[in-house]
Scaffold this motif. Structure first.
Motif, short mmCIF file in Angstrom:
data_model
loop_
_atom_site.label_atom_id
_atom_site.label_comp_id
_atom_site.label_asym_id
_atom_site.label_seq_id
_atom_site.Cartn_x
_atom_site.Cartn_y
_atom_site.Cartn_z
N ASP A 81 -12.23 1.18 -1.96
CA ASP A 81 -12.91 0.20 -2.84
C ASP A 81 -11.79 0.24 -4.42
N ASN A 82 -10.71 0.50 -4.29
CA ASN A 82 -9.93 0.22 -5.22
C ASN A 82 -8.65 -0.62 -4.99
N GLY A 83 -9.05 -1.80 -4.24
CA GLY A 83 -8.10 -2.81 -3.67
C GLY A 83 -7.34 -3.12 -4.96
N GLY A 84 -8.02 -3.87 -5.83
CA GLY A 84 -7.60 -4.58 -6.95
C GLY A 84 -6.64 -3.49 -7.88
N ASP A 85 -6.94 -2.35 -8.12
CA ASP A 85 -6.09 -1.32 -8.88
C ASP A 85 -4.58 -0.71 -8.20
N LEU A 86 -5.22 -0.70 -6.60
CA LEU A 86 -3.93 -0.31 -5.76
C LEU A 86 -2.97 -1.39 -5.87
N VAL A 87 -3.30 -2.85 -5.74
CA VAL A 87 -2.55 -3.85 -5.76
C VAL A 87 -1.71 -4.14 -7.10
N ASP A 88 -2.51 -4.00 -8.07
CA ASP A 88 -1.83 -3.92 -9.35
C ASP A 88 -0.58 -2.89 -9.48
N LEU A 89 -0.69 -1.56 -8.91
CA LEU A 89 0.25 -0.54 -8.93
C LEU A 89 1.19 -1.03 -7.86
N ILE A 90 1.15 -1.35 -6.73
CA ILE A 90 2.10 -2.01 -5.89
C ILE A 90 2.74 -2.98 -6.84
N GLU A 91 2.42 -3.91 -7.13
CA GLU A 91 3.08 -5.12 -7.80
C GLU A 91 3.91 -4.56 -8.90
N ALA A 92 3.47 -3.63 -9.87
CA ALA A 92 4.09 -2.94 -10.80
C ALA A 92 5.37 -2.33 -10.62
N ALA A 93 5.37 -1.65 -9.41
CA ALA A 93 6.43 -1.15 -8.93
C ALA A 93 7.65 -1.88 -8.21
N GLY A 94 7.28 -3.31 -7.97
CA GLY A 94 8.38 -4.06 -7.66
C GLY A 94 8.30 -4.31 -6.30
N VAL A 95 7.44 -4.05 -5.59
CA VAL A 95 7.22 -4.26 -4.00
C VAL A 95 7.18 -5.75 -3.74
N GLN A 96 8.03 -6.09 -2.74
CA GLN A 96 8.17 -7.29 -2.55
C GLN A 96 6.98 -7.92 -1.30
N LYS A 97 6.91 -7.15 -0.41
CA LYS A 97 6.33 -7.36 0.92
C LYS A 97 5.35 -6.12 1.32
N VAL A 98 4.08 -6.62 1.76
CA VAL A 98 3.21 -5.82 2.51
C VAL A 98 2.85 -6.40 3.71
N THR A 99 2.30 -5.40 4.62
CA THR A 99 1.34 -5.71 5.77
C THR A 99 0.10 -5.03 5.72
N MET A 100 -0.88 -5.60 6.25
CA MET A 100 -2.02 -5.04 6.36
C MET A 100 -2.73 -5.15 7.64
N LEU A 101 -2.91 -3.85 8.14
CA LEU A 101 -3.78 -3.69 9.36
C LEU A 101 -5.14 -4.10 9.44
N GLY A 102 -5.75 -4.89 9.99
CA GLY A 102 -6.91 -5.45 9.98
C GLY A 102 -8.10 -4.33 10.94
#
Length: 275
Positions: A81-102
Motif C-alpha cells: 500500500d506504499n507504492g508511491g513512496d517506494l517508487v519515489d525512494l527508488i527514483e531518488a536512489a538513481g535506479v534506472q530499470k525495474v521489473t515487476m512480477l505480476g
C-alpha cells in the motif's frame, strides 16, 4: 553495476538472483532474514522488506536495476500500500530499470511504477509449474485426487520467469513491455500425472473428483473457504482459462532459449517427489 532483487528467497526471486549472478552481475538479495538466505557465493544478502521503507535507501545505494514484487509485510502476499513512496525512494536512489512480477490483482506499486520516470517491464506469468508442489504427498503416495482433471493450462517453469525478469533488467529493448509468460505446451492434470509416471518411473494413479467431493476433501485438509471457492470457480471456467493459457514464445524471445517443459521441471525437482 549492482542489481537488487526483492523476494530474493522466493519461488521466482531466487531464479532472478541465479540468472543475474550467472551472467556476472553484482547482486543483492533483499530478504527479511539474511541469516537464512542461501545464495550463490558473491551474492550479498541485505535485510529489508518493500513494505517498510526504513533501511531501503541503504540497500539501494549504487543499484541500477531492481526486481520488484507487489506484496510485502508480515501478512503473506499482502498487496503493497506504499507504492508511491517506494517508487519515489527508488527514483531518488538513481535506479534506472525495474521489473515487476505480476499477480492476480495489482497493488499500489504497479500504477506508481508506470507513472514514474523508471524504465519498467511487467512480467505476468500464467500458473507456475511449482504449484504442483501442493500435490507432493499425493505423488509420493502414488495417488492424485482432483476435480477438472482435463482442463488444460500452459504452466511456466519458475526458472524461466526468473530468467525473463533478469534479462529484462540486464538487456536493452524491454522498456514499457508487458510480458505474459507461458510454458511451451498445454497440459491437463491428467497429462501431468502421466508425465510424472514417465519421468519418475513409477505408477501414479489419477482419480477424478466431483466438485462436491473436492470441496469436502479440501475442507478436511483445512483449506480456507475463500480459497476453495476461488479454486473451484477458476477451474470450472474452462473457456476463460483457454484464453489465459494460449502458448506463446516470450520466454525464448527474451532469454534466447526455449521455455522449459513440465518433464524438465519434474526432473529438476525429482528428489522432492520420491516416496
Amino acid at each position: 553495476m549492482t542489481y537488487l532483487v526483492a523476494g530474493s528467497t522466493g519461488t521466482v526471486g531466487r531464479h532472478v538472483v541465479k540468472t543475474l549472478h550467472s551472467a556476472g552481475r553484482q547482486v543483492r538479495g533483499l530478504t527479511r532474514d539474511p541469516s537464512t538466505a542461501r545464495f550463490p557465493e558473491g551474492v550479498e544478502a541485505v535485510r529489508g522488506d518493500l513494505a517498510v521503507l526504513d533501511g531501503l535507501a541503504e540497500a539501494l545505494e549504487g543499484v541500477v536495476g531492481v526486481h520488484l514484487v507487489g506484496f510485502g509485510g508480515a501478512e503473506p502476499h499482502a498487496p503493497l500500500d506504499n507504492g508511491g513512496d517506494l517508487v519515489d525512494l527508488i527514483e531518488a536512489a538513481g535506479v534506472q530499470k525495474v521489473t515487476m512480477l505480476g499477480a492476480w490483482e495489482e497493488s499500489s506499486l504497479e500504477p506508481a511504477v508506470r507513472a514514474s520516470r523508471l524504465e519498467w517491464t511487467h512480467v505476468w506469468p500464467t500458473a507456475f509449474m511449482s504449484n504442483m508442489f501442493d500435490r507432493t504427498d499425493e505423488v509420493r503416495a502414488g495417488l492424485v485426487e482432483a476435480p477438472f482433471v482435463d482442463v488444460e493450462g500452459a504452466d511456466v517453469h519458475e526458472g524461466d520467469i526468473g530468467a525473463v525478469c533478469a534479462h529484462a533488467l540486464m538487456d536493452e529493448g524491454h522498456a514499457s513491455a508487458v510480458y505474459g509468460l507461458t510454458g511451451p505446451e498445454r497440459l491437463s492434470l491428467r497429462d501431468k500425472v502421466n508425465i510424472f509416471s514417465e519421468v519418475l518411473r513409477r505408477d501414479i494413479r489419477l482419480v477424478e473428483l466431483t466438485p462436491e467431493q473436492a470441496r469436502a476433501k479440501m475442507e478436511s485438509e483445512g483449506v480456507p473457504t475463500e480459497m476453495i471457492d476461488f479454486a473451484l470457480s477458476l477451474y470450472s471456467d474452462s473457456e476463460g482459462l483457454e484464453e489465459y493459457n494460449m502458448v506463446n514464445t516470450v520466454v525464448e524471445q527474451v532469454t534466447g532459449r526455449p521455455a522449459r517443459t513440465f518433464a524438465r521441471w519434474i526432473a529438476d525437482n525429482a528428489a522432492r517427489f520420491q516416496p
